[in-house]
Enzyme design. Structure first.
Site, mmCIF file in Angstrom:
data_model
loop_
_atom_site.group_PDB
_atom_site.id
_atom_site.type_symbol
_atom_site.label_atom_id
_atom_site.label_comp_id
_atom_site.label_asym_id
_atom_site.label_seq_id
_atom_site.Cartn_x
_atom_site.Cartn_y
_atom_site.Cartn_z
ATOM 1 N N ASP A 63 0.941 -0.945 0.012
ATOM 2 C CA ASP A 63 -0.147 -0.030 -0.081
ATOM 3 C C ASP A 63 0.863 1.136 -0.130
ATOM 4 O O ASP A 63 2.122 1.304 -0.139
ATOM 5 C CB ASP A 63 -0.894 0.024 1.202
ATOM 6 C CG ASP A 63 -0.407 0.261 2.637
ATOM 7 O OD1 ASP A 63 0.965 0.195 2.604
ATOM 8 O OD2 ASP A 63 -0.891 0.269 3.525
ATOM 9 N N CYS A 99 3.456 -2.962 4.007
ATOM 10 C CA CYS A 99 2.362 -1.774 4.265
ATOM 11 C C CYS A 99 3.212 -1.047 5.467
ATOM 12 O O CYS A 99 4.358 -1.179 5.438
ATOM 13 C CB CYS A 99 1.105 -2.400 4.853
ATOM 14 S SG CYS A 99 1.038 -3.350 6.191
ATOM 15 N N THR A 137 3.345 -1.142 8.500
ATOM 16 C CA THR A 137 3.767 -2.148 9.603
ATOM 17 C C THR A 137 3.948 -3.684 9.260
ATOM 18 O O THR A 137 4.841 -4.133 9.911
ATOM 19 C CB THR A 137 2.884 -2.178 11.086
ATOM 20 O OG1 THR A 137 1.676 -2.669 10.355
ATOM 21 C CG2 THR A 137 2.789 -0.839 11.299
ATOM 22 N N HIS A 189 11.363 -22.448 10.443
ATOM 23 C CA HIS A 189 10.413 -23.279 11.197
ATOM 24 C C HIS A 189 8.973 -23.284 10.680
ATOM 25 O O HIS A 189 8.119 -24.035 10.640
ATOM 26 C CB HIS A 189 10.189 -22.553 12.551
ATOM 27 C CG HIS A 189 11.326 -22.956 13.620
ATOM 28 N ND1 HIS A 189 11.486 -22.942 14.892
ATOM 29 C CD2 HIS A 189 12.622 -23.549 13.393
ATOM 30 C CE1 HIS A 189 12.546 -23.212 15.551
ATOM 31 N NE2 HIS A 189 13.329 -23.750 14.322
ATOM 32 N N ARG A 227 10.023 -32.024 12.743
ATOM 33 C CA ARG A 227 9.089 -31.681 13.721
ATOM 34 C C ARG A 227 8.153 -30.688 13.322
ATOM 35 O O ARG A 227 6.876 -30.575 13.642
ATOM 36 C CB ARG A 227 9.585 -31.647 15.112
ATOM 37 C CG ARG A 227 10.466 -30.306 15.393
ATOM 38 C CD ARG A 227 10.887 -30.311 16.531
ATOM 39 N NE ARG A 227 11.476 -28.971 16.965
ATOM 40 C CZ ARG A 227 13.005 -28.353 16.522
ATOM 41 N NH1 ARG A 227 13.427 -29.301 15.618
ATOM 42 N NH2 ARG A 227 13.187 -27.452 16.725
ATOM 43 N N HIS A 228 8.838 -29.606 12.456
ATOM 44 C CA HIS A 228 8.078 -28.503 12.024
ATOM 45 C C HIS A 228 6.955 -28.913 10.981
ATOM 46 O O HIS A 228 5.809 -28.445 10.800
ATOM 47 C CB HIS A 228 8.914 -27.272 11.611
ATOM 48 C CG HIS A 228 9.875 -27.188 12.398
ATOM 49 N ND1 HIS A 228 9.391 -26.422 13.676
ATOM 50 C CD2 HIS A 228 11.151 -27.168 12.704
ATOM 51 C CE1 HIS A 228 10.606 -26.098 14.296
ATOM 52 N NE2 HIS A 228 11.634 -26.633 13.839
HETATM 53 C C1 RB5 Z 1 -2.201 2.755 6.579
HETATM 54 O O1 RB5 Z 1 -2.153 3.861 7.291
HETATM 55 C C2 RB5 Z 1 -1.470 1.516 7.525
HETATM 56 O O2 RB5 Z 1 -2.669 1.486 8.135
HETATM 57 C C3 RB5 Z 1 -1.275 0.538 6.636
HETATM 58 O O3 RB5 Z 1 -0.028 0.673 5.867
HETATM 59 C C4 RB5 Z 1 -0.720 -0.876 7.680
HETATM 60 O O4 RB5 Z 1 0.166 -0.369 8.452
HETATM 61 C C5 RB5 Z 1 -1.605 -1.602 7.929
HETATM 62 O O5 RB5 Z 1 -1.450 -2.554 8.703
#
Ligand code: RB5
Length: 149
Positions: free
Chosen positions: A8, A65, A67, A98, A132-133
């Site tokens: 994104d 994205c 995070t 794993h 095991r995995h």
């Molecule tokens: C967008 O602002 C943000 O929410 C997206 O990039 C992401 O981090 C969502 O998990």
């Protein structure tokens, strides 16, 4: 090796850098967007990549994205997808060793692009340990089947 890649707006910059980096290593990359820094919705892009992986059209996927978390949540809704959001070298290695993750999720707002390159390389080059995995991954598939009914 064929990878589907998408982001994104929060992961756009890191995606562009990674595409260039992967192509230099002779990896075939399918860029599924987004195509600029304008705000978009991550589920739309995660779905595109996850579907390619789920259907076996590519060997793996990379999603970015802000995070990595939203992308990972969406990708794991798809059958046969094992998406992992990784934060450092250790989690990048473990995601393959794993969990045999077939989709790597990264956060464009929490790391430098150089670090993202390192994490993708670790994920691509670490072998899956099996043993095991494998039993645990089979259990994941069974849970998936049960919940798709
Ligand atoms: C967008 O602002 C943000 O929410 C997206 O990039 C992401 O981090 C969502 O998990």
């Amino acid at each position: 090796m064929r990878l589907a890649v998408a982001s994104d707006h929060g992961g756009y910059e890191v995606k562009q850098t990674l595409i260039e980096y992967l192509k230099k290593q002779k990896i075939e990359v399918i860029d599924l967007g987004t195509n600029g820094p304008d705000s978009v919705d991550y589920p739309d892009f995660a779905s595109e990549v996850a579907e390619q992986v789920s259907r076996g059209f590519v060997d793996g996927g990379v999603l970015a994205c802000g995070t990595g978390i939203g992308m990972c949540i969406v990708a794991n809704k798809f059958k046969n997808v094992r998406a992992a959001v990784v934060f450092d070298e250790y989690t990048a290695r473990m995601s393959k060793e794993h969990n045999n993750a077939n989709v790597l999720c990264l956060g464009g707002r929490i790391r430098q692009t150089e670090e993202a390159k390192k994490l993708v390389t670790i994920w691509l080059t670490t072998p899956y340990a099996g043993g095991r995995h494998a039993r645990r991954l089979t259990k994941i598939s069974e849970i998936e089947k049960k919940n798709l009914k």
